[in-house]
Motif scaffolding. Structure first.
Motif, short mmCIF file in Angstrom:
data_model
loop_
_atom_site.label_atom_id
_atom_site.label_comp_id
_atom_site.label_asym_id
_atom_site.label_seq_id
_atom_site.Cartn_x
_atom_site.Cartn_y
_atom_site.Cartn_z
N VAL A 12 1.11 -1.15 0.48
CA VAL A 12 0.43 -0.20 -0.22
C VAL A 12 1.10 1.35 0.05
CG1 VAL A 12 -2.04 1.68 0.68
CG2 VAL A 12 -1.72 -0.95 0.79
N PRO A 13 0.67 2.54 -0.85
CA PRO A 13 1.12 3.46 -0.48
C PRO A 13 1.04 4.38 0.23
CG PRO A 13 0.18 3.11 -2.85
CD PRO A 13 -0.67 2.01 -2.43
N THR A 14 1.91 4.54 0.82
CA THR A 14 2.21 5.15 2.32
C THR A 14 2.63 6.52 2.48
OG1 THR A 14 2.23 3.13 3.66
CG2 THR A 14 2.94 4.46 4.80
N GLN A 15 2.04 7.43 2.75
CA GLN A 15 3.04 9.28 3.01
C GLN A 15 3.56 8.86 4.95
OE1 GLN A 15 0.22 10.40 1.30
NE2 GLN A 15 0.50 11.65 -0.62
N VAL A 16 4.29 9.05 5.00
CA VAL A 16 4.97 9.68 6.05
C VAL A 16 5.84 11.54 6.63
CG1 VAL A 16 6.58 9.06 8.47
CG2 VAL A 16 5.72 7.15 6.98
N VAL A 17 4.80 11.73 6.85
CA VAL A 17 5.51 13.10 7.61
C VAL A 17 5.88 13.62 8.95
CG1 VAL A 17 5.45 15.80 7.25
CG2 VAL A 17 4.56 14.32 5.20
N CYS A 18 7.00 14.12 9.13
CA CYS A 18 7.72 13.88 10.40
C CYS A 18 8.22 15.49 10.53
CB CYS A 18 8.81 13.04 10.81
SG CYS A 18 8.78 11.41 10.71
N THR A 19 7.46 16.50 11.38
CA THR A 19 7.74 17.01 12.24
C THR A 19 8.18 17.50 13.24
OG1 THR A 19 6.40 17.93 10.47
CG2 THR A 19 7.04 19.93 11.94
N ALA A 20 9.52 18.49 13.47
CA ALA A 20 10.02 18.47 14.80
C ALA A 20 9.52 20.14 15.60
CB ALA A 20 11.47 18.34 15.24
N PHE A 21 8.93 20.37 16.61
CA PHE A 21 8.51 21.52 17.28
C PHE A 21 9.43 21.89 18.16
CE2 PHE A 21 5.21 20.91 14.45
CZ PHE A 21 4.77 22.14 13.71
N SER A 22 9.47 22.42 19.31
CA SER A 22 10.15 22.72 20.15
C SER A 22 9.88 21.36 21.35
CB SER A 22 9.96 24.51 21.06
OG SER A 22 8.91 24.19 21.82
#
Length: 122
Positions: free
Chosen positions: A19-29
Motif C-alpha cells: 500500500v502506498p504510504t506517506q510519512v511526514v515528521c515535524t519537530a517542534f520545540s
C-alpha cells in the motif's frame, strides 16, 4: 540571522505491505508530529507522553491518549509500538501521531518504523 529553522520537517512516500504510504515528521520545540497515512488524510490523532513514574528512571512510561478519532485499545498498542523509539531518541519528548493505515499487523508496524526512521528530524 541565519541558523537552525524553528520547525524541521521531512516527508517521504513508500510502499508498505503493498500500500502506498506517506510519512511526514515535524519537530517542534516540545513535540514531534508524525503523520502516517495510506488514505491521504490524518485519521486518528494520538498523543504519547513519557513520564518516569516507575522506580527505573532509565525507562520512562509512555502514556497514550486519543485526541481525535476512534479510541480503541488496538490504537493505543499500535501507537506505542510505532513511535516509542521516536520519543526515546528525541530525549523523551512528547509525540503526536496522526494515523490512517489499512493494515495494523506487526509486519506493517516494523515496515512503518523503518519509513519513519528515514524522516528523522529529532
Amino acid at each position: 540571522m541565519e541558523g537552525k529553522p524553528l520547525v524541521m520537517s521531512k516527508q517521504t512516500t513508500a510502499v508498505v505491505c503493498g500500500v502506498p504510504t506517506q510519512v511526514v515528521c515535524t519537530a517542534f520545540s516540545s513535540h514531534i508530529l508524525v503523520v502516517v497515512t495510506q488514505f491521504g488524510k490524518m485519521g486518528t490523532l494520538v498523543s504519547l507522553e513519557s513520564s518516569s513514574m516507575t522506580s527505573d528512571i532509565s525507562k520512562p512510561v509512555l502514556t497514550t491518549k486519543v485526541l481525535l478519532g476512534q479510541d480503541e485499545p488496538l490504537i493505543h498498542v499500535f501507537a506505542k509500538n510505532l513511535v516509542a523509539f521516536v520519543s526515546q531518541e528525541a530525549g523523551n519528548r512528547a509525540v503526536l501521531l496522526a494515523l490512517a493505515v489499512k493494515d495494523k499487523s506487526m509486519e506493517g508496524v516494523t515496515a512503518l518504523k523503518e519509513v519513519i526512521r528515514t524522516c528523522q528530524v529529532w
